[in-house]
Structures are given as C-alpha cells and as structure tokens.
Design an enzyme around this catalytic site. Sequence first.
Site, PDB file in Angstrom:
ATOM      1  N   HIS A 175       0.782   4.044 -11.877  1.00 53.39           N
ATOM      2  CA  HIS A 175      -0.002   3.122 -11.052  1.00 53.39           C
ATOM      3  C   HIS A 175       0.159   3.460  -9.574  1.00 53.39           C
ATOM      4  O   HIS A 175       1.238   3.808  -9.112  1.00 53.39           O
ATOM      5  CB  HIS A 175       0.461   1.684 -11.319  1.00 53.39           C
ATOM      6  CG  HIS A 175       0.002   0.718 -10.290  1.00 53.39           C
ATOM      7  ND1 HIS A 175      -1.315   0.340 -10.175  1.00 53.39           N
ATOM      8  CD2 HIS A 175       0.656   0.078  -9.287  1.00 53.39           C
ATOM      9  CE1 HIS A 175      -1.428  -0.501  -9.150  1.00 53.39           C
ATOM     10  NE2 HIS A 175      -0.253  -0.668  -8.599  1.00 53.39           N
ATOM     11  N   ASN A 193       6.321   2.033   5.002  1.00 45.61           N
ATOM     12  CA  ASN A 193       5.962   1.054   3.989  1.00 45.61           C
ATOM     13  C   ASN A 193       5.422  -0.225   4.630  1.00 45.61           C
ATOM     14  O   ASN A 193       5.407  -1.281   4.041  1.00 45.61           O
ATOM     15  CB  ASN A 193       7.175   0.750   3.103  1.00 45.61           C
ATOM     16  CG  ASN A 193       6.806  -0.152   1.944  1.00 45.61           C
ATOM     17  OD1 ASN A 193       5.664  -0.187   1.530  1.00 45.61           O
ATOM     18  ND2 ASN A 193       7.774  -0.906   1.456  1.00 45.61           N
ATOM     19  N   HIS A 245      -3.805  -9.418  -3.633  1.00 47.23           N
ATOM     20  CA  HIS A 245      -3.149  -9.933  -2.425  1.00 47.23           C
ATOM     21  C   HIS A 245      -3.770 -11.248  -1.991  1.00 47.23           C
ATOM     22  O   HIS A 245      -3.325 -11.864  -1.040  1.00 47.23           O
ATOM     23  CB  HIS A 245      -3.256  -8.925  -1.286  1.00 47.23           C
ATOM     24  CG  HIS A 245      -2.601  -7.624  -1.622  1.00 47.23           C
ATOM     25  ND1 HIS A 245      -3.307  -6.465  -1.803  1.00 47.23           N
ATOM     26  CD2 HIS A 245      -1.315  -7.314  -1.830  1.00 47.23           C
ATOM     27  CE1 HIS A 245      -2.478  -5.493  -2.112  1.00 47.23           C
ATOM     28  NE2 HIS A 245      -1.264  -5.973  -2.136  1.00 47.23           N
ATOM     29  N   CYS A 267      -1.245   2.262  -5.494  1.00 46.37           N
ATOM     30  CA  CYS A 267      -1.995   1.269  -4.724  1.00 46.37           C
ATOM     31  C   CYS A 267      -1.778   1.447  -3.238  1.00 46.37           C
ATOM     32  O   CYS A 267      -1.055   2.343  -2.812  1.00 46.37           O
ATOM     33  CB  CYS A 267      -1.620  -0.144  -5.151  1.00 46.37           C
ATOM     34  SG  CYS A 267       0.131  -0.497  -5.085  1.00 46.37           S
ATOM     35  N   ARG A 314       4.812 -10.719   3.366  1.00 43.64           N
ATOM     36  CA  ARG A 314       5.575 -10.057   2.312  1.00 43.64           C
ATOM     37  C   ARG A 314       6.614  -9.132   2.942  1.00 43.64           C
ATOM     38  O   ARG A 314       6.273  -8.204   3.677  1.00 43.64           O
ATOM     39  CB  ARG A 314       4.627  -9.283   1.406  1.00 43.64           C
ATOM     40  CG  ARG A 314       5.338  -8.498   0.370  1.00 43.64           C
ATOM     41  CD  ARG A 314       4.863  -8.751  -1.044  1.00 43.64           C
ATOM     42  NE  ARG A 314       5.777  -8.067  -1.954  1.00 43.64           N
ATOM     43  CZ  ARG A 314       6.761  -8.665  -2.596  1.00 43.64           C
ATOM     44  NH1 ARG A 314       6.953  -9.966  -2.494  1.00 43.64           N
ATOM     45  NH2 ARG A 314       7.574  -7.971  -3.365  1.00 43.64           N
ATOM     46  N   CYS A 372      -3.181  -4.483  -8.759  1.00 41.55           N
ATOM     47  CA  CYS A 372      -1.730  -4.305  -8.688  1.00 41.55           C
ATOM     48  C   CYS A 372      -1.063  -5.455  -9.434  1.00 41.55           C
ATOM     49  O   CYS A 372      -1.745  -6.246 -10.098  1.00 41.55           O
ATOM     50  CB  CYS A 372      -1.305  -4.264  -7.212  1.00 41.55           C
ATOM     51  SG  CYS A 372       0.428  -3.838  -6.954  1.00 41.55           S
ATOM     52  N   ILE A 427      -0.835  -4.750 -14.321  1.00 38.38           N
ATOM     53  CA  ILE A 427      -0.008  -3.717 -13.702  1.00 38.38           C
ATOM     54  C   ILE A 427       1.484  -3.979 -13.913  1.00 38.38           C
ATOM     55  O   ILE A 427       2.319  -3.125 -13.664  1.00 38.38           O
ATOM     56  CB  ILE A 427      -0.360  -3.579 -12.202  1.00 38.38           C
ATOM     57  CG1 ILE A 427      -1.873  -3.429 -12.032  1.00 38.38           C
ATOM     58  CG2 ILE A 427       0.342  -2.398 -11.570  1.00 38.38           C
ATOM     59  CD1 ILE A 427      -2.500  -2.298 -12.839  1.00 38.38           C
ATOM     60  N   TRP A 455      10.720   3.741  -0.887  1.00 41.89           N
ATOM     61  CA  TRP A 455      10.913   2.331  -0.562  1.00 41.89           C
ATOM     62  C   TRP A 455      12.390   1.981  -0.415  1.00 41.89           C
ATOM     63  O   TRP A 455      12.786   0.825  -0.410  1.00 41.89           O
ATOM     64  CB  TRP A 455      10.199   1.434  -1.568  1.00 41.89           C
ATOM     65  CG  TRP A 455       8.707   1.533  -1.417  1.00 41.89           C
ATOM     66  CD1 TRP A 455       8.026   2.262  -0.463  1.00 41.89           C
ATOM     67  CD2 TRP A 455       7.704   0.893  -2.198  1.00 41.89           C
ATOM     68  NE1 TRP A 455       6.676   2.114  -0.625  1.00 41.89           N
ATOM     69  CE2 TRP A 455       6.445   1.290  -1.672  1.00 41.89           C
ATOM     70  CE3 TRP A 455       7.731   0.026  -3.289  1.00 41.89           C
ATOM     71  CZ2 TRP A 455       5.232   0.837  -2.223  1.00 41.89           C
ATOM     72  CZ3 TRP A 455       6.526  -0.427  -3.822  1.00 41.89           C
ATOM     73  CH2 TRP A 455       5.296  -0.020  -3.288  1.00 41.89           C
TER      74      TRP A 455
HETATM   75  N1  GLN Z   1       4.726  -2.899 -11.818  1.00 47.76           N
HETATM   76  C1  GLN Z   1       4.731  -3.395 -10.479  1.00 47.76           C
HETATM   77  C2  GLN Z   1       4.205  -4.813 -10.458  1.00 47.76           C
HETATM   78  O1  GLN Z   1       3.333  -5.119 -11.163  1.00 47.76           O
HETATM   79  C3  GLN Z   1       3.907  -2.531  -9.567  1.00 47.76           C
HETATM   80  C4  GLN Z   1       3.896  -3.051  -8.158  1.00 47.76           C
HETATM   81  C5  GLN Z   1       3.265  -2.135  -7.144  1.00 47.76           C
HETATM   82  O2  GLN Z   1       2.595  -1.200  -7.454  1.00 47.76           O
HETATM   83  N2  GLN Z   1       3.433  -2.392  -5.900  1.00 47.76           N
HETATM   84  O3  GLN Z   1       4.635  -5.620  -9.707  1.00 47.76           O
HETATM   85 ZN    ZN Z   2       0.481  -1.673  -7.009  1.00 52.39          ZN
END
Ligand code: GLN
Ligand code: ZN
Length: 765
Positions: A655, A126, A705, A657, A528, A737, A444, A574
């Site tokens: 979702h 990660n 980001h 990413c 982060r 995201c 998201i 994670w």
């Molecule tokens: N739902 C989460 C957010 O918006 C998704 C975060 C992610 O995909 N890393 O923070």
């Molecule tokens: Zn994401």
Amino acid sequence: MVQSSVLGFPRIGANRELKKTTEAYWQGKVSVEELFKVGKEIREHNWKLQKQAGVDVIASNDFSFYDQVLDLSLLFNAIPERYAKYNLSPIDTFFAMGRGLQKKATETEAAVDVTALEMVKWFDSNYHYVRPTFSHSTQFKLNGQKPVDEFLEAKALGIQTRPVLVGPLSYLTLGKADKDSLDLEPLSLLEKLLPVYAEILKKLADAGATSVQLDEPVLVLDLDEKTQAAFKTAYDFLASQSGLPAITLATYFGTVVPNLGAIKDLPVAGFHFDFARNPEQLDEVASILNDNQTLSVGVVDGRNIWKNDFAKSSAIVQKAIEKVGKDRVVVATSSSLLHTPVDLESEKKLNPEIKDWFSFATQKLAEVAVIAKNVSGEDVSAELEANAKSVSTRASSNITNNEAVQKRVQSIDEKMSRRLSPFPERLAVQEKAFKLPLFPTTTIGSFPQTKDIRINRNKFVKGTITAEEYEKFINAEIETVIRFQEEIGIDILVHGEPERNDMVQYFGEQIDGYTFTTNGWVQSYGSRYVRPPIIVGDLSRPKPMSVKESVYAQSITTKPCKGMLTGPVTCLRWSFPRDDVDQKTQALQLALALRDEVNDLDAAGIKIIQVDEPALREGLPLRAGQDRSDYLKWAAESFRIATSGVGNETQIHSHFCYSDLDPNHIKALDADVVSIEYSKKDDPKYISEFLDYPNHIGLGLFDIHSPRIPSTEEFKAKIEKILESYPAEKFWVNPDCGLKTRGWAETKESLTHMVEAAKFFREKY
Ligand code: GLN
Ligand code: ZN
C-alpha cells in the site's frame, strides 16, 4: 559576534496542546476564542524559549493551526470557489480546505459538503502540506494579515522576530491547477502573485520587521529553465519595491548547486543553505555572494535527533567565515525544527546512555548558540568538552553493534529477493485458492482507533490492567471489526490494528536496535502527530510481532483475513535513522527482520499479507541521478527480501499513499496487489500512467483524512470513470488508506456505500 538563527520551531506545544485544542474546536467543544488563545500561548512560549537560549534571529509566522503552506493560500486568497461559496469564517474556510467539511443544514446555516484539498509530502520529510490549488478564477489579494499579527505579538513581548513565509517560487511550484483549469500553469500566476507578496512584506516592514525569511526549498529540486529564470523576475520585483524588509532567501534539504544560476545575482540581503546535509556545497554557494550578502550556515540538523558534533559544525562555520568574513556569517539550524520533537527533557524513561546522544528542538536552540559563541571566540570549552565526550561514547558504544545482524546482512543473496515464480503464475494459483469476485473489496488495515482503545492501551502500559485483560479487550475489538466487515460483505478482511499505537512505532518497540520516546511527537499533517522511533543500533527481531492478532482474527472468520505489516523502507523513513550507518544497511536489516515475520505469518496460515510502504516515495532522493536510482534499487530489494520467503499461493499486498506515485517505482516490488491513494487525484492522465502496471491495483476511492461520507452514487460514478481507462480484471476496491483517524459512524456508512458500488459493477460485468 557571529549571530545565531533558528528557522522555525515546532508549533504543536510541549504537550500537544495544539492538537488537543484544534480537535476540540472541530468537535464544537471549545470556542474559536479558546482556540486562538492556545495558539497564542504556544507562540509566546516558543519565542521566549528561544530568547532565553540565546538565539539571535528568531522566526515568527512559523506557527500554523494546520499547515504553513495552507496559511499562505488563505492569506493570498487562493481559495477555490467550492470553499469560498459557503462564506465561512477565515479559520473555518482554512480548516475546510485542509480537511474537508460536511455539515448538515441548521435553521440558520446552509449545509456544507466539500472535500479537502490535496495533501502532499513536504519534500523528503514525513510532514505533509496542503497543496495550493489554482484556477483561472483565482484572484490573489491579501486576505488577513497573520504574519503581521504574529510579528506584533512577539514585539509586544519585547522580542524582535524575523517573519518566515514560503517564497513565491516555492509557493507556486508546489501548487497545482484545479480540476476546472487543468491547462493552467501555476508559474504563469507569478506576476499576479508578486504584488501581494510585496504588500504583505510592506505591512511587515510598517509593523517594524527589518528582515524576513523567504523559504525557497524548491531550489533543491530539479528545476526547468523557466522556473530558474523566474527567481530573477520575482526577487528583482521585490527589490524594486520600496520599504520592504531585508530578505533572507532560505533553502534546505539538499544542495542548490545545480540551481546556482537561479540565485546568482539575486538582489537579496542574504542566503541560507543546508550544510548539515550538504557541507560540500559551501565553496560554490559562497562564490555567488556579493560583498554585502550574509551567509546563514545551517549546521544544526532540523531533521534528526542526534546531538550536534560541535567540532565538525564549528569547522564548517569557520570555513564560511574564512570565505565571507565574520560579520556576514550566521550560525543556523539547517531547516525549521518542525521536524524534531520539542524537548528531550520530557523524556524520563530513556536509557541515560542513549539519551546523552540526543538533542531535540529545545536542545538544538542551545547548540546553535554555543556554536555561534565558539566561532566568535568566546570560551565555551566546557560545552565543547562535554559534547566531544558524548560523540565519542556513542561511536564506541556496544548498543550500536550487533555482529550477528551485520553478518546476516552480508550473507544476503539474490535468491532471497525473488518470489518463487513470476506474477502470472502466482496469480493463477491465487485465483484458485481465493476465488475472489471481480472488483474485490478490502480496506487498508486500520479501523477507528477509538477512545476506548486508547484508554485500554494506556491502562495496559501503566499496568493497571493485566496482559490477559488487555488481550481479551483487543480480541473483542478485532471481533467487532471482523463482524462488521462480514456484515457489509467485504471480501478480504483485516483485523483492524487495534493493538497498534502507530504503524511504525508498534514494530519499532518490538525490534532490537530501536529506542522510543514517551513524548517525542512530531507533526505529520494537521492535527496528526507521530512519535518516530529512533534507530540507535543494528536491527533484529527477537520474536514474532503480529502473528497472535492475525491468527486470532483468521480463527473467527471463514473469509481470508490479511496479515498487516509495515515495510522496511517505511520503518526506516518514519523513524529517526542512524547517521553513522547508511540508509541502505538499515533498510536491509529491517528487511530481514520483516522477512522472518512474513514467514511466521505464512506458516501460521495467514495467506494474504500486506506490507505497507507508504513512505517509499518520500525516500526518493529529491533530484534525478545516481542517488535516486540506487535508492530505488535498494528500496525495492528490501521489500522483496521481506516478502519473497513465501510460496506462490501466498498473496502479497502493498500500500502507498500521500504522494504522487510513479508506477515505475512500485513495479520492482513485484507485489501481487497494491492499493494506492487516488481519491483526490483529479488529473485524468494520472490513471493512464498505471495502465501498464502489470499486477493488480486498488485505486483508493475515498479520502480517509476527511470525515465526509461519499454516497453510493458517488462511488459508482468514480468507479465508472476509472473503468473508462482501467480494466475491470485488475480492479480492486478500497479506500485511500487506513481508517484509524476516522469515527465508526462515518466509517460504517462510507464502507457500506463502497461495497454497494462494487457489487453493482460486479453484476454489470
Ligand atoms: N495499514 C496501515 C493502516 O491502515 C497503513 C497506514 C498508512 O499507509 N499510512 O493504518
Ligand atoms: Zn496509507
């Protein structure tokens, strides 16, 4: 005496000093001198700690202000012109490449506006690295001498270190061609790059380094013949240069056996292999060593928090000794310890029984040293005995076993992982129910996690505000987020996730079988850090986890508001998983817990539910084959078990990413709508891969980001471009995201522009 070695140590500081200072520097609150001073203090602290723990081979240049791969791009001058043109200081160029930079013009300086380089997962971890990005105009040359400076810093403390750099083949293979040079093959740059590697290695030797560690983790991937052959070219070249330090070529996170041909006969001083993950590769890798090469035996796992089993590890090392002799064996961590929290001793709240099963980076130093002593014949019987006891207590503890959960997993049947009807039928029902316009807009999930939110959460955790007061605060935050979305005209709202410290931790804290730390931070990318929960036993959900907030949010708006959950694979990936039960079993247990949650949300009137699986891709076994197809099967099955308990009218979103997603990986999830990270994908071919993805997709339109704000025109241009090859009927509009790391100011503007652009096309179509 068998030596001990650590491939790298976490660089975030015992109390996240690096994050605090770096972010303060970005905000203009501390000077660059202060930033550098804190970096130096962390490095010195880490080296001394390792020295004291009795580690013989200590790494330097494992420190970075953002990412060790980005360090190399700066060092080798692989700086795309869009950054170079601003003539920023090296550290600011570095940060601009890592996170983008947008700065208004001042009287003395021109405005800056540039997006970040692409960020990609570091193998199956990660951690994320910043992808080296090359173009025809890339001119490699030494730009600074960070590895030398840090080597000298350690030397000044009386500590002789082994500098570590990502090796040339990994550096190029992990990179990509820039958008203006798409025909460029990164590997074709090898010849130009090698002299620069030689130059920095020579400087290290001149500074007194006798050995270096070159990390070539790409050796655990499937490599084509050209790349395999390039190892010989590269390392022959380095061997032909006089006066370089001895090279240890390090691999980790998998077996190198399929690529043995690439490293056989390489003129290096030694190799490092990951035997924590693949002990079975020992016979084969030992067989390619020549009579002088050392074998660094990675047995202390750099990827997890479980106490090492000394008996097991010592047996592996003994076997290595039998093969190549004591003098040539080094006991090591399997990889850098970057992926583990810094120090178990700072955990004051852990159940002592559980705490005794753990080992964080600092504890792992002692583990490496003890194993080295043990195989050298020194008396460490007290340590061995204590270790054996911890290992057996854990194995027999009833914290790990929940019979009801085990039974429920066994009773899973095929029907549980299938939606009522296929997608086209669901879509028809959902279209009627939601009456969404073309180009539906959504986000998201998370909105800015402000200081105020963190302060109140802390107060609640510490008990200085009551549960009622906290709930009132959270509801007010939810209301702010809802009103803002209504105001700018977003179609599918979210509640903003203000109550969540982290998307996995928040659920982990509410699932039995999990434990969590107070200071177990691990770097995810840049500044982060995450605090992965730890799976210690069978997993189950005693009561609803997210229903209250979602129901509140839906109660104050007439627009649909998404329920928001973290999927089973992401909860697993994670977290620090158990090492005594396979990952599939843990994912299925999580799937059942989440299924209960999805069903509860649905029953409470939440008709759009998003189950995030951003970690799906990273869990993919690094090599093609049976493991990979098995993984894809159980990962998809877990997601479907979690989401298939609802009717056709309930719309399931997901979702993804952080990674190069293959549409085939998500097809089997059968989510109605998926959103994926897209804003930094420059390769036009990428989108065409999604053309036959049957369900709806939101291609992320801006990089969350970065604080940079795209204009409405920029959004329009992006959408226009996508529409050239992607159909409007399946087109959702959303960011890459969640927005939790962003501030409100940029969030407001960016989203407003995004919605304006969506409305523009809605009218056109
Ligand atoms: N739902 C989460 C957010 O918006 C998704 C975060 C992610 O995909 N890393 O923070
Ligand atoms: Zn994401």
